[in-house]
Design a protein around this motif. Structure first.
Motif, PDB file in Angstrom:
ATOM      1  N   LEU A  73       0.832  -1.204   0.000  1.00 62.65           N
ATOM      2  CA  LEU A  73       0.000   0.000   0.000  1.00 62.65           C
ATOM      3  C   LEU A  73       0.866   1.253   0.000  1.00 62.65           C
ATOM      4  O   LEU A  73       0.575   2.218  -0.727  1.00 62.65           O
ATOM      5  CB  LEU A  73      -0.934  -0.004   1.210  1.00 62.65           C
ATOM      6  N   ALA A  74       1.920   1.275   0.799  1.00 63.75           N
ATOM      7  CA  ALA A  74       2.816   2.435   0.824  1.00 63.75           C
ATOM      8  C   ALA A  74       3.410   2.682  -0.556  1.00 63.75           C
ATOM      9  O   ALA A  74       3.466   3.830  -1.038  1.00 63.75           O
ATOM     10  CB  ALA A  74       3.921   2.221   1.849  1.00 63.75           C
ATOM     11  N   GLU A  75       3.839   1.623  -1.213  1.00 62.45           N
ATOM     12  CA  GLU A  75       4.434   1.773  -2.543  1.00 62.45           C
ATOM     13  C   GLU A  75       3.392   2.234  -3.557  1.00 62.45           C
ATOM     14  O   GLU A  75       3.707   3.031  -4.457  1.00 62.45           O
ATOM     15  CB  GLU A  75       5.070   0.458  -2.963  1.00 62.45           C
ATOM     16  N   ALA A  76       2.140   1.779  -3.413  1.00 67.75           N
ATOM     17  CA  ALA A  76       1.084   2.216  -4.323  1.00 67.75           C
ATOM     18  C   ALA A  76       0.746   3.689  -4.118  1.00 67.75           C
ATOM     19  O   ALA A  76       0.479   4.421  -5.087  1.00 67.75           O
ATOM     20  CB  ALA A  76      -0.167   1.350  -4.129  1.00 67.75           C
ATOM     21  N   ILE A  77       0.748   4.140  -2.860  1.00 68.79           N
ATOM     22  CA  ILE A  77       0.509   5.560  -2.577  1.00 68.79           C
ATOM     23  C   ILE A  77       1.594   6.411  -3.233  1.00 68.79           C
ATOM     24  O   ILE A  77       1.307   7.426  -3.886  1.00 68.79           O
ATOM     25  CB  ILE A  77       0.463   5.802  -1.055  1.00 68.79           C
ATOM     26  N   CYS A  78       2.836   5.999  -3.069  1.00 68.12           N
ATOM     27  CA  CYS A  78       3.943   6.747  -3.673  1.00 68.12           C
ATOM     28  C   CYS A  78       3.820   6.765  -5.191  1.00 68.12           C
ATOM     29  O   CYS A  78       4.032   7.814  -5.829  1.00 68.12           O
ATOM     30  CB  CYS A  78       5.277   6.138  -3.263  1.00 68.12           C
ATOM     31  N   ALA A  79       3.484   5.626  -5.786  1.00 64.93           N
ATOM     32  CA  ALA A  79       3.362   5.563  -7.238  1.00 64.93           C
ATOM     33  C   ALA A  79       2.240   6.471  -7.727  1.00 64.93           C
ATOM     34  O   ALA A  79       2.385   7.149  -8.755  1.00 64.93           O
ATOM     35  CB  ALA A  79       3.117   4.119  -7.674  1.00 64.93           C
ATOM     36  N   ARG A  80       1.129   6.502  -6.987  1.00 65.90           N
ATOM     37  CA  ARG A  80       0.000   7.344  -7.408  1.00 65.90           C
ATOM     38  C   ARG A  80       0.362   8.807  -7.321  1.00 65.90           C
ATOM     39  O   ARG A  80      -0.116   9.634  -8.115  1.00 65.90           O
ATOM     40  CB  ARG A  80      -1.242   7.049  -6.549  1.00 65.90           C
ATOM     41  N   LEU A  81       1.209   9.170  -6.359  1.00 66.75           N
ATOM     42  CA  LEU A  81       1.654  10.550  -6.191  1.00 66.75           C
ATOM     43  C   LEU A  81       2.900  10.865  -7.032  1.00 66.75           C
ATOM     44  O   LEU A  81       3.362  12.009  -7.041  1.00 66.75           O
ATOM     45  CB  LEU A  81       1.965  10.831  -4.722  1.00 66.75           C
ATOM     46  N   GLU A  82       3.434   9.828  -7.692  1.00 70.09           N
ATOM     47  CA  GLU A  82       4.682   9.967  -8.451  1.00 70.09           C
ATOM     48  C   GLU A  82       5.800  10.498  -7.549  1.00 70.09           C
ATOM     49  O   GLU A  82       6.598  11.360  -7.930  1.00 70.09           O
ATOM     50  CB  GLU A  82       4.483  10.861  -9.682  1.00 70.09           C
ATOM     51  N   ALA A  83       5.833   9.950  -6.348  1.00 74.55           N
ATOM     52  CA  ALA A  83       6.827  10.357  -5.353  1.00 74.55           C
ATOM     53  C   ALA A  83       7.841   9.240  -5.137  1.00 74.55           C
ATOM     54  O   ALA A  83       7.501   8.053  -5.208  1.00 74.55           O
ATOM     55  CB  ALA A  83       6.142  10.683  -4.028  1.00 74.55           C
ATOM     56  N   ARG A  84       9.068   9.609  -4.874  1.00 75.58           N
ATOM     57  CA  ARG A  84      10.070   8.623  -4.487  1.00 75.58           C
ATOM     58  C   ARG A  84       9.665   8.021  -3.139  1.00 75.58           C
ATOM     59  O   ARG A  84       9.159   8.717  -2.266  1.00 75.58           O
ATOM     60  CB  ARG A  84      11.455   9.256  -4.383  1.00 75.58           C
ATOM     61  N   CYS A  85       9.941   6.741  -2.973  1.00 76.07           N
ATOM     62  CA  CYS A  85       9.385   6.046  -1.804  1.00 76.07           C
ATOM     63  C   CYS A  85      10.448   5.227  -1.096  1.00 76.07           C
ATOM     64  O   CYS A  85      11.244   4.535  -1.733  1.00 76.07           O
ATOM     65  CB  CYS A  85       8.258   5.106  -2.257  1.00 76.07           C
ATOM     66  N   THR A  86      10.475   5.323   0.229  1.00 76.25           N
ATOM     67  CA  THR A  86      11.249   4.400   1.058  1.00 76.25           C
ATOM     68  C   THR A  86      10.340   3.890   2.168  1.00 76.25           C
ATOM     69  O   THR A  86       9.446   4.598   2.634  1.00 76.25           O
ATOM     70  CB  THR A  86      12.481   5.080   1.686  1.00 76.25           C
ATOM     71  N   VAL A  87      10.550   2.634   2.560  1.00 75.74           N
ATOM     72  CA  VAL A  87       9.812   2.035   3.676  1.00 75.74           C
ATOM     73  C   VAL A  87      10.843   1.423   4.608  1.00 75.74           C
ATOM     74  O   VAL A  87      11.600   0.528   4.216  1.00 75.74           O
ATOM     75  CB  VAL A  87       8.818   0.964   3.208  1.00 75.74           C
ATOM     76  N   GLN A  88      10.885   1.911   5.839  1.00 77.99           N
ATOM     77  CA  GLN A  88      11.891   1.481   6.806  1.00 77.99           C
ATOM     78  C   GLN A  88      11.222   0.892   8.036  1.00 77.99           C
ATOM     79  O   GLN A  88      10.274   1.473   8.575  1.00 77.99           O
ATOM     80  CB  GLN A  88      12.770   2.661   7.204  1.00 77.99           C
ATOM     81  N   ALA A  89      11.700  -0.268   8.465  1.00 80.11           N
ATOM     82  CA  ALA A  89      11.135  -0.945   9.640  1.00 80.11           C
ATOM     83  C   ALA A  89      11.861  -0.519  10.907  1.00 80.11           C
ATOM     84  O   ALA A  89      13.095  -0.437  10.937  1.00 80.11           O
ATOM     85  CB  ALA A  89      11.234  -2.450   9.474  1.00 80.11           C
ATOM     86  N   TRP A  90      11.080  -0.244  11.953  1.00 80.31           N
ATOM     87  CA  TRP A  90      11.589   0.088  13.276  1.00 80.31           C
ATOM     88  C   TRP A  90      10.943  -0.848  14.300  1.00 80.31           C
ATOM     89  O   TRP A  90       9.857  -1.382  14.067  1.00 80.31           O
ATOM     90  CB  TRP A  90      11.222   1.526  13.640  1.00 80.31           C
ATOM     91  N   PRO A  91      11.563  -1.031  15.456  1.00 76.61           N
ATOM     92  CA  PRO A  91      10.896  -1.763  16.531  1.00 76.61           C
ATOM     93  C   PRO A  91       9.616  -1.029  16.949  1.00 76.61           C
ATOM     94  O   PRO A  91       9.569   0.213  16.935  1.00 76.61           O
ATOM     95  CB  PRO A  91      11.928  -1.770  17.666  1.00 76.61           C
ATOM     96  N   TRP A  92       8.603  -1.786  17.332  1.00 76.77           N
ATOM     97  CA  TRP A  92       7.319  -1.186  17.683  1.00 76.77           C
ATOM     98  C   TRP A  92       7.450  -0.162  18.812  1.00 76.77           C
ATOM     99  O   TRP A  92       6.798   0.878  18.795  1.00 76.77           O
ATOM    100  CB  TRP A  92       6.325  -2.280  18.080  1.00 76.77           C
TER     101      TRP A  92
END
Length: 271
Positions: A73-92
């Motif tokens: 979903l994050a990648e789809a949001i970025c693609a729809r906005l034509e924005a560069r995208c990164t997704v980084q995992a952190w501890p909860w």
């Protein structure tokens, strides 16, 4: 955990907010709603934060890759906005502070809108609600009636779903487990007669275990107990990012892209 109030069993299990909530696919965008006016230029990139411990939404697979519904979903949001995208995992236990400290622009990890986080962050529109559902062996699905239930009911210990059935189904024997997946496995093994709990986790498990069990009865939507739904958190006041994400979510819903992502991760629909 949301405040829990006793309620008659009929109200608990049969009073739904509206008929649309029982359909097969989640729809949280009003088809007649007007789009926000968005200029994507001020949002050339989006840094999403998430966690790696919430399957099937965001988790690390066997190869060590970060995957899940939220990642797609994050990648789809970025693609729809034509924005560069990164997704980084952190501890909860650190991810909220990371967002507050500008380590990212948005948090997509199932953060409860009604929690203390609402005082720290703003939230996008809801993109998914999480109902509760029963799961039984396939042979018991036809004619399933929760009001007539007896026997052993598997639940996650300490969950609002467990509290709900403890108050409203006095004739069942609750069997508590540490996770939803362990509770569902008890139904498969015959150590419990049914499961009640988070439908999304159950859907993920049913897709991996298609032969033994199935959803029984209808989905139960209780925002007061199960939460208002899933949305994206952004730092308070970061309105350009929040509005852009809202616009992208609406477009993705209308174009059918949200349904594609949903069915990729939940081919056994929990709606």
């Amino acid at each position: 955990m949301p405040a829990f109030r006793a309620a008659p069993i009929v109200a608990v299990f049969f009073a739904f907010a509206c008929a649309a909530m029982a359909q097969n696919l989640p729809v949280h965008v009003d088809p007649g709603a007007r789009d926000d006016v968005v200029d994507p230029a001020p949002v050339p990139a989006l840094r999403f934060l998430t966690t790696a411990d919430f399957p099937p939404f965001n988790y690390t697979d066997a190869s060590g890759q970060l995957v899940g519904f939220h990642i797609d979903l994050a990648e789809a949001i970025c693609a729809r906005l034509e924005a560069r995208c990164t997704v980084q995992a952190w501890p909860w236990d650190r991810v909220q502070d990371a967002l507050a400290e500008n380590q990212g622009d948005a948090l997509i990890a199932g953060l409860d809108i009604g929690s203390e986080a609402a005082e720290r962050f703003d939230f996008s529109r809801v993109y998914m609600q999480l109902p509760g559902r029963f799961v039984t062996p396939k042979a018991a699905v036809a004619g399933f009636d929760p009001l007539a239930m007896t026997g052993r009911l598997a639940v996650r210990t300490g969950s609002v779903h467990a509290e709900l059935v403890a108050r409203t189904l006095p004739d069942v024997e609750l069997e508590g487990f540490d996770t939803e997946f362990e509770a569902l496995a008890a139904v498969e093994s015959g150590n419990a007669d049914a499961y009640f709990g988070d439908a999304a986790r159950a859907s993920f498990w049913l897709n991996e275990n298609p032969d033994c069990c199935s959803f029984a009865g209808e989905p139960y939507f209780r925002p007061d107990l199960f939460g208002a739904g899933l949305s994206v958190a952004v730092p308070a006041g970061l309105d350009n990012v929040r509005v852009a994400i809202n616009w992208a979510l609406m477009r993705l819903q209308r174009e059918g892209r949200l349904d594609e992502i949903y069915l990729r991760w939940f081919p056994v629909s929990f709606y």
